[in-house]
Enzyme design. Structure first.
Site, short mmCIF file in Angstrom:
data_model
loop_
_atom_site.label_atom_id
_atom_site.label_comp_id
_atom_site.label_asym_id
_atom_site.label_seq_id
_atom_site.Cartn_x
_atom_site.Cartn_y
_atom_site.Cartn_z
N GLU A 1 6.42 9.72 2.56
CA GLU A 1 5.86 8.42 2.18
C GLU A 1 4.75 8.64 1.15
O GLU A 1 4.01 9.62 1.21
CB GLU A 1 5.31 7.67 3.40
CG GLU A 1 4.91 6.24 3.07
CD GLU A 1 4.62 5.37 4.30
OE1 GLU A 1 4.37 5.94 5.37
OE2 GLU A 1 4.64 4.13 4.16
N ASP B 1 0.80 -1.23 0.00
CA ASP B 1 0.00 0.00 0.00
C ASP B 1 0.82 1.27 0.00
O ASP B 1 0.36 2.30 -0.44
CB ASP B 1 -1.00 -0.02 1.17
CG ASP B 1 -0.48 0.64 2.41
OD1 ASP B 1 -0.98 1.71 2.76
OD2 ASP B 1 0.44 0.09 3.04
N TYR C 1 -4.78 1.15 9.63
CA TYR C 1 -5.96 1.58 8.87
C TYR C 1 -7.25 1.29 9.62
O TYR C 1 -8.09 0.52 9.16
CB TYR C 1 -5.97 0.93 7.48
CG TYR C 1 -4.89 1.48 6.58
CD1 TYR C 1 -5.04 2.73 5.99
CD2 TYR C 1 -3.73 0.77 6.34
CE1 TYR C 1 -4.05 3.26 5.18
CE2 TYR C 1 -2.73 1.29 5.52
CZ TYR C 1 -2.90 2.53 4.95
OH TYR C 1 -1.92 3.06 4.15
N ASP D 1 5.88 0.34 2.83
CA ASP D 1 6.16 -0.93 3.51
C ASP D 1 5.67 -2.08 2.63
O ASP D 1 5.23 -1.87 1.51
CB ASP D 1 5.52 -0.95 4.90
CG ASP D 1 4.05 -0.54 4.84
OD1 ASP D 1 3.47 -0.53 3.73
OD2 ASP D 1 3.48 -0.22 5.90
#
Ligand SMILES: *[C@@H]1O[C@H](CO)[C@@H](O)[C@H](O)[C@H]1NC(C)=O
Ligand SMILES: *[C@@H]1O[C@H](CO)[C@@H](O)[C@H](O)[C@H]1NC(C)=O
Length: 510
Positions: free
Chosen positions: A482, A83, A235, A86
């Site tokens: 990120e 996603d 999440y 990572d």
């Protein structure tokens, strides 16, 4: 995504105090190469691929990975997307990514064909939906995560070398997850519409899965973060599942034309807050604004009974509240903007909110235009042209018209972030260095050094600048450096639309 804690704010606050008075030396009237941006944005999805890569894989610094995913649990879960920076496969944001890619293709597929990128866009969607088909192993079972954020984050490793736990997590009747099942249903329904013209069999398969998943989501209600504790730190579903149930049902109505899905969207509109909540934020967690915009578009092309019209009109009012807020035309609750003009919601990965807002503005502008409408906001009327201009200003900021003179879309233009918080991108590629990179070796030798990443993560939209338009290009500054798949996904459609806008800007009737 890095852990869902706001501890990074403490160190960054110090930077905020040093208020730089930034001159507006950048032009608001630039024109960007949106076609190039579109092509690049689609490359990013190839860099995020997990599983067995195909021969036509264009991002050559990646290789096969995660080939045993699901094996421990006796299920084949090879494929899908990592996603962010990572190597975990998180089903909830992955589904939202696919929904947004699909919506973009549904609205701007023609523009993508003209730009020669339609095939790549469909591949990006299918890489996700092929995985969802595998993950949906039984009508009431959906595998929603592979890998574990905590052990994954202990290592800085290429996905090709992963030694971290690859446990898979599922939801079922006893461990429900209406939010993630709902979003996956929405993604598969939207994608079934995309494939209707090119692959009718696949389209039907997706629609079947979507209908089953929606029934499962609706019948066994619950938040998935209560069933799968491991997602809580990454999440969590903070807005609950009611938005996803309405959103999924609406996409199912569009894909299947079955009245019962529309009845659901109408009948639950009030109790599920679909027509009572006006939220200035549209994201992988909070679907209300997208739902309201999609629902209000039904007012135009359907012959509806009075109650339907009455409820759809309430959806429209909330949709307008969102759009008016983006144009600073509400009396209260307008979108905040930085001095440089960027929508600003919050410091961590703010760009996701910018790209999602740009998408909704673009869609709504075209909706008003084709319906011959203008929008009456509390603080005045706005035209479709003003709405798309606001979307364009956000995109142009992303692409370099900003105080840092930096493109936040990696690989675009002359200056872009060099130290993206991304394991595979920062480490030597598998083709250059076949030798295994151990868990901590990546941290020791590559994570902390100041040299640019070894591989350019082309098309990634990073978290972006702070509220003072400042950006610090360091791998450890993950709130800003990120990138996530759901940041870029809405931009694909917007780039296609702006590419068309540029080509027709000298043509007043287009
Ligand atoms: C993956 O690596 C192998 C060598 O181990 C190479 O032959 C192959 O071309 C690579 N695949 C891709 C998709 O890059
Ligand atoms: C704008 O910023 C103010 C002050 O930080 C905050 O209270 C408000 O909620 C923000 N508005 C939006 C729409 O995010």
């Amino acid at each position: 995504m890095e852990r869902f804690v706001r501890k990074c704010s403490i160190t960054l606050k110090i930077v905020y105090i040093i208020l730089a008075i930034l001159p507006f030396s950048f032009s608001n009237f630039t024109s960007k190469n949106y076609k190039d941006a579109l092509s690049k944005s689609l490359l990013y999805f190839e860099a995020q691929r997990s599983g067995h890569l195909p021969h036509n894989q264009r991002v050559a610094w990646r290789n096969h990975s995660g080939l045993l995913d699901g094996l421990e649990q006796g299920v084949e879960l090879v494929g899908g997307y990592y996603d962010a920076g990572d190597n975990v496969k998180f089903g909830f944001p992955m589904a939202f990514t696919v929904t947004m890619l699909s919506w973009g293709v549904l609205e701007y597929g023609k523009e993508m064909i003209e730009a020669g990128e339609y095939g790549h866009a469909l591949e990006a969607i299918k890489w996700g939906t092929d995985y969802f088909i595998k993950a949906h192993t039984h009508p009431n079972v959906l595998w929603v995560q592979v890998g574990d954020g905590n052990t994954d984050h202990d290592c800085w490793q290429r996905p090709e070398d992963m030694t971290t736990l690859r446990r898979a997590y599922k939801i079922d009747e006893n461990n429900p997850g209406s939010d993630v099942a709902g979003e996956t249903a929405a993604a598969m329904a939207a994608a079934s519409l995309v494939f209707k013209t090119t692959n009718i069999h696949y389209s039907n398969v997706l629609l079947d899965h979507a209908q089953q998943l929606f029934e499962f989501a609706d019948k066994y209600r619950g938040k998935y973060d209560e069933s799968v504790e491991e997602v809580k730190g990454y999440y969590p579903s903070e807005s609950g599942y009611e938005d996803e149930l309405l959103w999924a049902s609406l996409w199912l109505y569009k894909a299947s034309k079955k009245e019962r899905y529309l009845e659901y969207v109408i009948g639950n509109a009030i109790s599920f807050k679909g027509v009572t909540w006006g939220v200035n934020e549209f994201s992988w967690d909070i679907k209300f604004a997208g739902l309201q915009i999609l629902a209000s578009m039904l007012l135009m092309d359907e012959k509806r009974n009075n109650y339907h019209k009455y409820i759809l009109d309430k959806y429209r009012l909330k949709a307008e509240h969102y759009i008016c807020g983006c144009l600073n035309k509400n009396t209260a609750e307008n979108m905040n903007r930085t001095l440089g003009g960027l929508f600003y919601t919050r410091e961590w990965n703010n760009m996701q909110h910018v790209s999602n807002a740009a998408f909704l503005l673009t869609i709504y502008s075209d909706h008003l235009k084709t319906s011959g409408l203008t929008l009456n906001c509390p603080q005045g009327e706005i035209t479709p042209k003003e709405i798309i201009s606001r979307a364009k200003s956000q995109v142009d900021y992303i692409l370099g018209s900003n105080p840092m003179h930096l493109s936040y879309l990696v690989g675009f233009g002359a200056r872009f972030p060099q130290r993206v918080h991304h394991r595979g991108s920062s480490l030597p590629s598998y083709s250059r260095r076949r030798k295994f990179i151990r868990c901590m070796e990546g941290y020791t030798n590559w994570y902390g050094h100041s040299k640019p990443n070894m591989n350019v993560l082309i098309g990634a939209l990073v978290g972006g600048p702070d509220e003072n338009d400042r950006f610090i290009d360091k791998r450890s500054n993950y709130a800003q450096t990120e990138a996530c798949t759901y940041n870029t996904a809405p931009l694909v459609g917007v780039f296609a639309r702006l590419f068309k806008l540029e080509r027709t800007s000298n043509c007043p009737n287009c």
